[in-house]
Scaffold this motif. Structure first.
Motif, PDB file in Angstrom:
ATOM      1  N   TYR A 244      36.958  43.773  42.593  1.00  0.00           N
ATOM      2  CA  TYR A 244      38.234  43.614  41.911  1.00  0.00           C
ATOM      3  C   TYR A 244      38.749  42.177  41.978  1.00  0.00           C
ATOM      4  O   TYR A 244      39.044  41.557  40.952  1.00  0.00           O
ATOM      5  CB  TYR A 244      39.281  44.571  42.474  1.00  0.00           C
ATOM      6  N   ASP A 245      38.893  41.634  43.169  1.00  0.00           N
ATOM      7  CA  ASP A 245      39.424  40.276  43.285  1.00  0.00           C
ATOM      8  C   ASP A 245      38.541  39.279  42.541  1.00  0.00           C
ATOM      9  O   ASP A 245      39.040  38.406  41.822  1.00  0.00           O
ATOM     10  CB  ASP A 245      39.531  39.861  44.754  1.00  0.00           C
ATOM     11  N   GLN A 246      37.249  39.416  42.699  1.00  0.00           N
ATOM     12  CA  GLN A 246      36.300  38.487  42.103  1.00  0.00           C
ATOM     13  C   GLN A 246      36.351  38.538  40.573  1.00  0.00           C
ATOM     14  O   GLN A 246      36.396  37.498  39.898  1.00  0.00           O
ATOM     15  CB  GLN A 246      34.908  38.842  42.593  1.00  0.00           C
TER      16      GLN A 246
ATOM     17  N   ASP B  13      47.162  44.496  42.129  1.00  0.00           N
ATOM     18  CA  ASP B  13      47.276  43.512  43.211  1.00  0.00           C
ATOM     19  C   ASP B  13      46.269  42.373  43.011  1.00  0.00           C
ATOM     20  O   ASP B  13      46.587  41.201  43.262  1.00  0.00           O
ATOM     21  CB  ASP B  13      47.049  44.181  44.560  1.00  0.00           C
ATOM     22  N   SER B  14      45.058  42.714  42.554  1.00  0.00           N
ATOM     23  CA  SER B  14      44.049  41.687  42.302  1.00  0.00           C
ATOM     24  C   SER B  14      44.472  40.761  41.165  1.00  0.00           C
ATOM     25  O   SER B  14      44.259  39.543  41.225  1.00  0.00           O
ATOM     26  CB  SER B  14      42.696  42.331  41.977  1.00  0.00           C
TER      27      SER B  14
ATOM     28  N   ARG C 182      46.983  38.364  42.501  1.00  0.00           N
ATOM     29  CA  ARG C 182      46.358  37.290  43.294  1.00  0.00           C
ATOM     30  C   ARG C 182      45.647  36.277  42.397  1.00  0.00           C
ATOM     31  O   ARG C 182      45.662  35.069  42.654  1.00  0.00           O
ATOM     32  CB  ARG C 182      45.389  37.898  44.315  1.00  0.00           C
ATOM     33  N   ALA C 183      45.014  36.776  41.334  1.00  0.00           N
ATOM     34  CA  ALA C 183      44.355  35.876  40.398  1.00  0.00           C
ATOM     35  C   ALA C 183      45.369  34.957  39.728  1.00  0.00           C
ATOM     36  O   ALA C 183      45.151  33.739  39.610  1.00  0.00           O
ATOM     37  CB  ALA C 183      43.589  36.679  39.351  1.00  0.00           C
TER      38      ALA C 183
ATOM     39  N   ILE D 206      43.926  47.152  41.544  1.00  0.00           N
ATOM     40  CA  ILE D 206      43.633  46.222  40.457  1.00  0.00           C
ATOM     41  C   ILE D 206      44.858  45.372  40.132  1.00  0.00           C
ATOM     42  O   ILE D 206      44.756  44.153  39.933  1.00  0.00           O
ATOM     43  CB  ILE D 206      43.151  46.991  39.225  1.00  0.00           C
TER      44      ILE D 206
END
Length: 224
Positions: free
Chosen positions: A142-144, A180-181, A184-185, A178
Motif C-alpha cells: 500500500y505505502d509503496q 492512510d497510505s 502519507r504519500a 489505503i
C-alpha cells in the motif's frame, strides 16, 4: 470519436464534500470524465489513452466539465522489481506511467489510475482481452504503490475490490489502511489524489467511507 462518454464511474456513486475526506484530495464537485473499462476493458495502451484525452478536449466535453481521464485495469501486468516497485511494459507505455500522466495534463485534464485492495485486480478474475496476470493488486504494498502513483503524477485513484472480495478481506480495514497510505504519500509529494472506493456496497461503505474517501460505490457494474 470519444468512446463511451459518460460519468466517470460504472455504477451509482456517492460523492462526499471535501470536509468529510481529510485524507483524500479536496474536491468541490463530483469528479466527471472518462474511464477506459467499459469500452476497452484490459486492451489499453498509451495510444488508446492519448486518443481519448484528445477527444475529450476536441468534443467539447472538457469545457462542459469532464476533466478526468482514468486508466482502469489492464495497464499493468503485475511485475515488480527486486525492491517491490511496480514495473510497466514500456512498449505499451513509452516513458512509463509518468509520461502518460504528463500527456493527460498537457491537455488541461487530470489523470486517474487503477488498483485493487487485494492481491489481484479484476482482470485476474474476469475476461479482459489480456492474460490473467497475477499480482495486479496493491495488497502488501500500500505505502509503496500509492506513493508511486503520486510520484508519477496521478490525481485520482480507483481502488477496486475483486481481490479483496476473493480473499474475504474486511473492506473498512483495507480501505482505511489505503486512505492512510494516500495521506502519507501526499505528505511526501505534495500531490493529493482523489480516492474512489470501489467496493460495490456489499460491506455498506456508506457507513465508513465518508471519513476516508471522496466517493464510493453502492452497487455492481451497470454493464450487468
Amino acid at each position: 470519436m470519444l468512446a463511451a462518454i459518460a460519468g466517470l464511474l460504472s455504477a451509482l456513486v456517492v460523492f462526499a464534500p471535501p470536509s468529510s475526506a481529510a485524507a483524500a484530495a479536496p474536491i468541490t464537485k463530483p469528479p466527471m470524465g472518462w474511464n477506459s473499462w467499459n469500452s476497452f476493458a484490459g486492451t489499453i495502451d498509451h495510444t488508446v489513452i492519448e486518443r481519448q484525452a484528445d477527444a475529450l478536449v476536441t468534443s467539447g466535453m472538457k469545457d462542459a466539465g469532464y476533466e478526468y481521464v482514468n486508466i482502469d485495469d489492464g495497464w499493468w501486468t503485475g511485475s515488480r522489481d527486486g525492491g517491490g516497485n511496480i514495473t510497466v511494459d514500456t512498449a505499451k507505455w513509452p516513458g512509463g506511467m509518468s509520461a502518460i500522466a504528463d500527456y493527460i495534463h498537457s491537455k488541461g485534464l487530470k489523470a486517474g489510475i487503477y488498483t485493487d485492495a487485494g492481491r489481484n485486480g479484476c482482470g485476474y478474475y474476469y475476461p479482459t482481452g489480456h492474460p490473467a496476470y497475477p499480482g495486479t493488486g496493491a495488497e502488501g504494498h500500500y505505502d509503496q504503490d500509492f506513493l508511486q502513483f503520486s510520484r508519477w503524477g496521478f490525481d485520482y485513484v480507483k481502488v477496486d475490490w475483486c481481490g479483496g472480495s476473493a480473499e474475504g478481506l474486511n473492506a473498512r480495514n483495507s480501505y482505511t489502511a489505503i486512505s492512510d497510505s494516500i495521506a502519507r504519500a501526499t505528505a511526501q509529494t505534495g500531490r493529493p489524489m482523489v480516492f474512489s472506493v470501489c467496493e460495490w456496497g456489499g460491506q455498506q461503505p456508506w457507513n465508513w467511507a465518508p471519513s476516508i474517501a471522496n466517493l464510493w460505490r453502492t452497487s455492481g457494474d451497470i454493464i450487468y
